[in-house]
Design a protein around this motif. Sequence first.
Motif, short mmCIF file in Angstrom:
data_model
loop_
_atom_site.label_atom_id
_atom_site.label_comp_id
_atom_site.label_asym_id
_atom_site.label_seq_id
_atom_site.Cartn_x
_atom_site.Cartn_y
_atom_site.Cartn_z
N LYS A 78 29.15 -5.00 3.24
CA LYS A 78 27.87 -4.43 3.60
C LYS A 78 27.30 -3.67 2.42
N ARG A 100 21.06 -3.31 1.53
CA ARG A 100 19.99 -4.22 1.89
C ARG A 100 20.43 -5.38 2.80
N LYS A 101 21.76 -5.63 2.87
CA LYS A 101 22.18 -6.74 3.72
C LYS A 101 23.65 -6.60 4.11
N ASN A 113 27.08 -9.15 5.06
CA ASN A 113 27.65 -10.49 4.97
C ASN A 113 28.66 -10.69 6.09
N SER A 143 19.18 -13.74 5.45
CA SER A 143 18.89 -13.58 4.03
C SER A 143 19.11 -14.92 3.34
N ALA A 179 24.32 -14.06 5.67
CA ALA A 179 23.96 -12.67 5.43
C ALA A 179 22.70 -12.35 6.20
N LYS A 206 19.47 -9.48 6.73
CA LYS A 206 18.74 -8.42 6.05
C LYS A 206 18.78 -7.14 6.85
#
Length: 524
Positions: A460, A463-464, A466, A490, A520, A522
Amino acid sequence: MTVSRILALLALLLAVQAGPLAAQQLVVSDKPEDVSITIYRAPDRGDAPINANWPQGYALITETRTVRLPAGESLVRFEGVSEGMFPESAIVTGLPDGVREKNRDARLLSPQGLIDAYLKREVSITRTNQATGLSRTQNVFITAGPDGGVIFESEEGFEALRCTGLPERMTFAKLPPGLSAKPTLSILTTSQTAMTVKLTLTYLASGFDWQANYVATVKQREPDETARMDLFAWLTVANGGNQSFDDANMMVIAGEPNRERQDNQLRPTGGSLQFRCWPMQRTDQVPYNPGYLAAVPPPPPPMAMMDEVGESIIVTAARRTDRMMEMAVPVAVVVAQQEDLGDLKLYRVPERVTVNAKGQKQVAMIVQPNVSYDRIYVAKATDYDEDSAEVDYILRSRNDVKNGLGVPLPAGNVAVFENSFAGPLLAGEGAIADRAINDEIEVEVGSSVDVRLSVVQLRKTERKENWRAILSNARDHPVTFEMEIPYEISGRVKGIEVIDGVPTWRVTVPANDEARLDYAIKLR
């Protein structure tokens, strides 16, 4: 002599010549000759079962009755109408001079109704001494009742009915006015001459409901064959009132008519009495036993799913091979016929049926063999974590001729049966909403321990996030899987497509294999 005095004398002279007004004459119609019932589903019931005590739908009832009208003014009583009648909706046609006034008689002749009618009035009560066999009758004054027990005042003071331990019998001087043995609609009308007329009474009534109950029977197939099932639907109608409708034309309406919200009509008073007595010991000597403290009649049994199993309109059969691998498939001789009614659908039973009081009836509604379908395993990413968990599955098809359907499907519950080494077994129960032709159909069945999913967070950032999803298939054939990811993805990820506005991972997993997806989302 003034003009006003002359007019007054003329009116008096006409009144003397005409004689006294004729008395109101009573005409009783106790049984309809022909009945048609159109039943509408309870609004906003969803997939909940029919209310067994008092169904929340309604019906349009049309009755034909023949009566003999005398000359002059008469009071016509239509006995045996539905107790849930909305009197403001009643329409009577066939009268020579129309309807002057109409009233609904809501008080029924019953033990409870009699006590209610004689409240604050005098009755006779007879008690028999079991030791001597002598009976004693005395006049008493009913002071309270009938809900929660009956209290009366006698020479000995205030007492509760049926609480002395002696056999008791109440005697009423006469039948109270306005107390009817059946729910009744009364109308005032006038006829110039005596005549026999055929009247049509049409009204709305609460206390009815209907629903569709589907049975989906999954067929055996080879690995390379199309998955097919037999779809059968019962039409289940319920009458919560105390009036039966014999030999009636019955129809049901599927859809949602534009009907304004209205509280159900109050049911007529009636029923049995409830007797509540305090025991003759001290309170600390009384064991806790609700049945000892209150002699209350037990609740009525639930309505039977089929009130007349032997009726010829319903014919079913069970067919099974020696291997017990073929499903038990209902077979119907008579099927309700579907008709268009504007944007609604009407289902008409082609034979007359009896809609019994406090009962339910089932008639075959839809028979669609060999319906093709897809078994889809479905999940939502937010419902899973790193621990592997079983996945739900649905049966999906399209309501068209190509897939073996192409008929309107009313909302209802679905029982899905599948084959096993021991014969047909219930795989699960789901529901479908109203589905028009060409609509997609999905039936949630249950979950499978052989198809499992885990969703693990890998890392983490600001911005995103996974994630990795792992789907394992322990079955001996491929499975189709769909997982909703209710976030903004994303970048472009192979295997993810947007279905109904939601990013969805769609994949086919081979037998005894697994599939992985790294993606991922956002963060905002």
